[in-house]
Design a protein around this motif. Structure first.
Motif, mmCIF file in Angstrom:
data_model
loop_
_atom_site.group_PDB
_atom_site.id
_atom_site.type_symbol
_atom_site.label_atom_id
_atom_site.label_comp_id
_atom_site.label_asym_id
_atom_site.label_seq_id
_atom_site.Cartn_x
_atom_site.Cartn_y
_atom_site.Cartn_z
ATOM 1 N N GLY A 126 0.812 -1.210 0.000
ATOM 2 C CA GLY A 126 0.000 0.000 0.000
ATOM 3 C C GLY A 126 0.845 1.259 0.000
ATOM 4 O O GLY A 126 0.517 2.243 -0.679
ATOM 5 N N SER A 171 1.078 4.353 -2.995
ATOM 6 C CA SER A 171 0.488 5.593 -2.484
ATOM 7 C C SER A 171 0.718 6.801 -3.384
ATOM 8 O O SER A 171 0.063 7.832 -3.225
ATOM 9 C CB SER A 171 1.034 5.884 -1.079
ATOM 10 O OG SER A 171 2.440 6.091 -1.115
ATOM 11 N N THR A 187 -4.014 5.278 -7.100
ATOM 12 C CA THR A 187 -3.184 5.270 -5.889
ATOM 13 C C THR A 187 -4.030 4.974 -4.651
ATOM 14 O O THR A 187 -5.246 5.154 -4.649
ATOM 15 C CB THR A 187 -2.470 6.622 -5.707
ATOM 16 O OG1 THR A 187 -3.452 7.666 -5.615
ATOM 17 C CG2 THR A 187 -1.541 6.892 -6.877
ATOM 18 N N ARG A 188 -3.345 4.527 -3.595
ATOM 19 C CA ARG A 188 -4.008 4.243 -2.332
ATOM 20 C C ARG A 188 -3.565 5.276 -1.289
ATOM 21 O O ARG A 188 -2.375 5.576 -1.193
ATOM 22 C CB ARG A 188 -3.632 2.845 -1.826
ATOM 23 C CG ARG A 188 -4.157 1.713 -2.693
ATOM 24 C CD ARG A 188 -3.832 0.374 -2.054
ATOM 25 N NE ARG A 188 -4.450 -0.736 -2.767
ATOM 26 C CZ ARG A 188 -4.433 -2.002 -2.350
ATOM 27 N NH1 ARG A 188 -3.810 -2.306 -1.211
ATOM 28 N NH2 ARG A 188 -5.017 -2.955 -3.041
#
Length: 470
Positions: free
Chosen positions: A334, A338, A436-437
């Motif tokens: 993650g 990002s 994206t996270r």
């Protein structure tokens, strides 16, 4: 017969991993955590089979089908006798049994649509209810019911796999009511059906009444001379439609009469699942309120339950060892996802800002590495992926962890025939090819936090139905 039709007839099992793994599981972790979760629940509970009404409806439909297969007085009409799909086996063919199950599922769905305005009737959770409503409206409240295993009889697309009989097939197979070909005459099936008749069907007045009405209707339907017998909904006896509603109007109504049977037959109140069951029961508060605990706490409390056999306690402990490791791996990916483009050094800065360092992965993997018995509990893809993830966690170099995680991700996506979500350019710059996270806050994601739920929400949902009207 076309190749697609052959595949449709063969592939009748619903695989809950397909859509979720392709879209939400870039590391392919579900096959690992679900394997350990099913060691506890023994395929009684899953993401698609956790509703007491559907559980009971499927068993009831199979009981009706079994009775028709075994009843020499339930004769097939000329059209059905000539059906090539029955391959000379008549009522004992898989196609005949599928036709029975589809017909009964559709009859139930339409009966619920017809009665949805009645007090106490819950349509939520009825599989195919949206499509049934659409057919109901299109037919001015008189939809057609076709007796056939083929697609034209389906309300749901691919109903053999996505309907009640498909989604709830595995639990009943695991409990030995029949095998994957719907053979009801297996030696190990006889005691199961005897228990069902004694503890469920005979004990529930609503099911007794429904059985009588359904058997009479189906016997009359099968005698129809057409190749594919059909009835309009208006032609179905009103008493039968009402009996279906009375018996299955809501999960709570079903749980009221089916609780003791399902707990006994599934053994979910015993051993490892039984320890979880007792913790989840403690969540029930006066007035019907539920105080849900985090899954990590549920497992921690279950491990301490007494008495609990060592083998059952180990199943729970294995999950407690596994999840912190899987959670940290998912978090590292993650962080790498990002930003659309970032260097490995920038990823390392964000990793440390979350309270992690080069020891995080090795430390979370250590107990698993040291427990050969735990790793031996799973096989196949789950074992292979877990071994690869443990291998990449060795050593304390975070950049190496990231590089190995990328290679692992590439391998998972290649096996699916898909492109990886991110790439490493020039050995140092990450390029993201998906959305994206967002990075979590440090306080929201302590080291060892749990991400996966191991079927606890699904078990909780089943138990909420089994609680009945209390």
């Amino acid at each position: 017969m076309t190749a697609s039709r052959i595949l449709q007839d063969i592939l009748t099992e619903f695989d809950e991993r397909i859509s979720s793994e392709l879209n939400l599981d870039p590391l392919g972790l579900q096959v690992i955590w679900s394997a350990y979760g099913q060691k506890i629940f023994r395929n009684r509970i899953s993401s698609i089979s956790n509703d007491v009404r559907n559980y009971t409806l499927n068993l009831f439909n199979h009981a009706v089908t079994k009775a028709l297969v075994e009843d020499d007085g339930a004769m097939l009409g000329k059209g059905l006798l000539k059906n090539k799909a029955y391959a000379g086996r008549g009522k004992d063919s898989t196609a005949f049994k599928q036709a029975c199950l589809i017909y009964l599922e559709n009859l139930f769905a339409y009966a619920i649509v017809d009665a949805q305005a009645m007090q106490g009737v819950e349509t939520s959770g009825v599989l195919g209810i949206s499509k049934a409503r659409r057919r109901w409206e299109e037919s001015a409240g008189n939809p057609r019911l076709l007796f056939s295993h083929e697609a034209q009889a389906h309300v749901l697309v691919r109903q053999n796999s996505l309907g009640v009989s498909g989604r709830y097939k595995t639990p009943l197979v695991e409990m030995k009511f029949f095998d994957s070909s719907y053979d009801y005459a297996l030696p190990e099936s006889r005691p199961q059906w005897q228990k069902a008749q004694a503890l469920l069907f005979s004990a529930s007045e609503s099911l007794v009444e429904l059985q009588k009405s359904v058997n009479a209707h189906m016997t009359e339907l099968l005698a129809d001379t057409r190749r594919e017998p059909e009835r309009s909904f208006a032609e179905v006896p009103a008493a039968l439609k009402q009996a279906f509603v009375n018996a299955f109007r809501s999960p709570a109504v079903v749980g009221e009469y089916a609780r003791d049977f399902w707990l006994a037959i599934t053994e979910l109140d015993q051993g490892a699942p039984g320890a979880l069951y007792k913790v989840l029961k403690d969540e029930w508060l006066p007035g019907g309120q539920v105080q849900k605990l985090p899954t990590a706490e549920v497992f921690a409390l279950a491990v301490k339950r007494q008495p609990l056999a060592a083998a059952d306690r180990e199943k729970l402990e294995h999950v407690c060892m596994l999840e912190p490791f899987l959670g940290e791996l998912e978090l590292l990916l993650g962080v790498m996802l990002s930003t659309k483009s970032q260097s490995l050094d920038e990823v390392l800065i964000n990793w440390k800002a979350l309270g992690r360092d080069g020891h995080t992965l090795p430390d979370s993997a250590a107990r698993i590495e040291a427990n050969a018995a735990m790793r031996a509990q799973v096989a196949g893809t789950a074992a292979e992926r877990l071994d690869e993830l443990l291998a990449l966690a060795r050593g304390t170099d975070v950049r190496q962890h990231m590089e190995q995680l990328l290679k692992y991700h590439d391998k998972v996506m290649e096996a699916r025939g898909q492109s990886p979500w991110l790439r490493l350019l020039g050995g140092r710059q990450l390029k993201i090819d998906v959305r994206t996270r967002p990075l979590p806050e440090k306080d929201d994601r302590p080291v060892g936090a749990w991400v996966h739920q191991y079927y606890v929400p699904q078990f909780r949902h089943l138990l909420s139905g089994l609680r009945g009207l209390a």
